[in-house]
Design a protein around this motif. Sequence first.
Motif, PDB file in Angstrom:
ATOM      1  N   PHE A   1      23.226  38.403  41.831  1.00 57.97           N
ATOM      2  CA  PHE A   1      23.602  38.986  40.542  1.00 57.97           C
ATOM      3  C   PHE A   1      24.932  38.529  39.944  1.00 57.97           C
ATOM      4  N   ALA A   2      25.854  37.974  40.756  1.00 57.42           N
ATOM      5  CA  ALA A   2      27.192  37.664  40.228  1.00 57.42           C
ATOM      6  C   ALA A   2      27.139  36.475  39.271  1.00 57.42           C
ATOM      7  N   SER A   3      27.982  36.534  38.222  1.00 56.62           N
ATOM      8  CA  SER A   3      27.998  35.443  37.250  1.00 56.62           C
ATOM      9  C   SER A   3      29.174  34.495  37.463  1.00 56.62           C
ATOM     10  N   SER A   4      30.188  34.892  38.251  1.00 53.79           N
ATOM     11  CA  SER A   4      31.337  34.007  38.507  1.00 53.79           C
ATOM     12  C   SER A   4      32.092  34.536  39.720  1.00 53.79           C
ATOM     13  N   ILE A   5      33.103  33.783  40.169  1.00 50.41           N
ATOM     14  CA  ILE A   5      33.922  34.226  41.308  1.00 50.41           C
ATOM     15  C   ILE A   5      34.668  35.515  40.957  1.00 50.41           C
ATOM     16  N   GLU A   6      34.940  35.757  39.674  1.00 50.38           N
ATOM     17  CA  GLU A   6      35.627  36.983  39.263  1.00 50.38           C
ATOM     18  C   GLU A   6      34.631  38.110  38.978  1.00 50.38           C
ATOM     19  N   LYS A   7      33.649  37.814  38.164  1.00 50.39           N
ATOM     20  CA  LYS A   7      32.671  38.844  37.784  1.00 50.39           C
ATOM     21  C   LYS A   7      31.551  38.825  38.827  1.00 50.39           C
ATOM     22  N   ASN A   8      31.885  39.439  39.983  1.00 55.45           N
ATOM     23  CA  ASN A   8      30.997  39.335  41.145  1.00 55.45           C
ATOM     24  C   ASN A   8      30.424  40.684  41.576  1.00 55.45           C
ATOM     25  N   ILE A   9      30.275  41.595  40.623  1.00 53.87           N
ATOM     26  CA  ILE A   9      29.442  42.807  40.736  1.00 53.87           C
ATOM     27  C   ILE A   9      30.017  43.918  41.623  1.00 53.87           C
ATOM     28  N   VAL A  10      30.584  43.529  42.770  1.00 53.74           N
ATOM     29  CA  VAL A  10      30.852  44.559  43.767  1.00 53.74           C
ATOM     30  C   VAL A  10      32.136  44.255  44.539  1.00 53.74           C
ATOM     31  N   HIS A  11      32.810  45.332  44.962  1.00 54.30           N
ATOM     32  CA  HIS A  11      33.995  45.234  45.820  1.00 54.30           C
ATOM     33  C   HIS A  11      33.703  45.904  47.149  1.00 54.30           C
ATOM     34  N   GLY A  12      34.337  45.401  48.211  1.00 57.48           N
ATOM     35  CA  GLY A  12      34.280  46.085  49.502  1.00 57.48           C
ATOM     36  C   GLY A  12      35.578  45.870  50.251  1.00 57.48           C
ATOM     37  N   SER A  13      36.120  46.934  50.848  1.00 55.91           N
ATOM     38  CA  SER A  13      37.384  46.827  51.588  1.00 55.91           C
ATOM     39  C   SER A  13      37.274  45.746  52.664  1.00 55.91           C
ATOM     40  N   ASP A  14      38.399  45.046  52.926  1.00 56.05           N
ATOM     41  CA  ASP A  14      38.337  43.928  53.883  1.00 56.05           C
ATOM     42  C   ASP A  14      38.895  44.251  55.261  1.00 56.05           C
ATOM     43  N   GLY A  15      39.288  45.502  55.517  1.00 51.58           N
ATOM     44  CA  GLY A  15      39.779  45.866  56.848  1.00 51.58           C
ATOM     45  C   GLY A  15      40.083  47.352  56.895  1.00 51.58           C
ATOM     46  N   PRO A  16      40.372  47.886  58.084  1.00 52.62           N
ATOM     47  CA  PRO A  16      40.592  49.330  58.223  1.00 52.62           C
ATOM     48  C   PRO A  16      41.772  49.861  57.403  1.00 52.62           C
ATOM     49  N   ALA A  17      42.883  49.122  57.381  1.00 52.16           N
ATOM     50  CA  ALA A  17      44.047  49.601  56.625  1.00 52.16           C
ATOM     51  C   ALA A  17      43.750  49.585  55.128  1.00 52.16           C
ATOM     52  N   THR A  18      43.085  48.526  54.687  1.00 52.04           N
ATOM     53  CA  THR A  18      42.714  48.430  53.269  1.00 52.04           C
ATOM     54  C   THR A  18      41.741  49.541  52.901  1.00 52.04           C
ATOM     55  N   ALA A  19      40.765  49.794  53.771  1.00 53.40           N
ATOM     56  CA  ALA A  19      39.779  50.848  53.496  1.00 53.40           C
ATOM     57  C   ALA A  19      40.476  52.197  53.326  1.00 53.40           C
ATOM     58  N   SER A  20      41.425  52.479  54.204  1.00 56.47           N
ATOM     59  CA  SER A  20      42.127  53.758  54.131  1.00 56.47           C
ATOM     60  C   SER A  20      42.897  53.887  52.811  1.00 56.47           C
ATOM     61  N   PHE A  21      43.627  52.837  52.427  1.00 58.70           N
ATOM     62  CA  PHE A  21      44.363  52.844  51.157  1.00 58.70           C
ATOM     63  C   PHE A  21      43.405  52.984  49.978  1.00 58.70           C
ATOM     64  N   GLU A  22      42.333  52.225  50.000  1.00 56.91           N
ATOM     65  CA  GLU A  22      41.423  52.179  48.844  1.00 56.91           C
ATOM     66  C   GLU A  22      40.618  53.473  48.686  1.00 56.91           C
ATOM     67  N   ILE A  23      40.203  54.075  49.795  1.00 52.52           N
ATOM     68  CA  ILE A  23      39.502  55.376  49.703  1.00 52.52           C
ATOM     69  C   ILE A  23      40.441  56.403  49.079  1.00 52.52           C
ATOM     70  N   GLY A  24      41.691  56.422  49.537  1.00 56.00           N
ATOM     71  CA  GLY A  24      42.669  57.370  49.011  1.00 56.00           C
ATOM     72  C   GLY A  24      43.048  57.105  47.564  1.00 56.00           C
ATOM     73  N   TYR A  25      42.861  55.862  47.116  1.00 52.10           N
ATOM     74  CA  TYR A  25      43.189  55.513  45.734  1.00 52.10           C
ATOM     75  C   TYR A  25      42.232  56.199  44.760  1.00 52.10           C
ATOM     76  N   PHE A  26      40.983  56.368  45.185  1.00 49.45           N
ATOM     77  CA  PHE A  26      39.958  56.914  44.287  1.00 49.45           C
ATOM     78  C   PHE A  26      39.523  58.340  44.600  1.00 49.45           C
ATOM     79  N   PHE A  27      39.664  58.763  45.860  1.00 46.81           N
ATOM     80  CA  PHE A  27      39.104  60.059  46.247  1.00 46.81           C
ATOM     81  C   PHE A  27      40.159  60.927  46.925  1.00 46.81           C
ATOM     82  N   SER A  28      40.205  62.194  46.535  1.00 43.75           N
ATOM     83  CA  SER A  28      41.082  63.149  47.199  1.00 43.75           C
ATOM     84  C   SER A  28      40.376  63.678  48.452  1.00 43.75           C
TER      85      SER A  28
END
Length: 140
Positions: free
Chosen positions: A106-133
């Motif tokens: 589905f992606a149309s370019s390296i930037e417009k690539n449809i989906v994001h996913g955390s790349d490690g445990p520390a990133t996941a923790s920061f990113e979950i907290g960025y969006f969800f209380s």
Amino acid sequence: MIERTLSIVKPDGVAKNLIGEVVRRFEAAGLKVVALKMVRLDRGEAEGFYHVHRERPFFASLVAFMSSGPIVPMVLEGEDAIARVRTVMGSTDPAKAGAGTIRKDFASSIEKNIVHGSDGPATASFEIGYFFSALEIPPR
Ligand code: GDP
């Protein structure tokens, strides 16, 4: 190990009516959606989310893209969830993504690539907290 990770259906994925398809693929891969919402980031909020990339040449373009429309962040839980989500997504560049991955299909370019996913445990923790209380995420 059971992990939690953050994924996002990016503005291009929402615009292409792929919210359901992205969630379906994650669920089919054995991941459980434990939190999900639709939000629209302003410029500063997108800059904060991608602050690790602030020195990269594509940062301004990435921030403009991620604040260009609604997005659907979600918390996914499962065995090796961080790596599993990234396998389902495929490589950043759709031209290099494997067959059957979201970005290849589905992606149309390296930037417009449809989906994001955390790349490690520390990133996941920061990113979950960025969006969800804490109140928006079920206890483990
Ligand atoms: P990811 O973990 O696969 O999402 O990739 P990165 O963490 O390296 O990059 C974050 C996001 O920045 C990517 O998903 C793309 O939306 C964007 N991006 C990465 N590399 C480039 C690039 O070379 N050019 C542009 N315009 N955007 C990029």
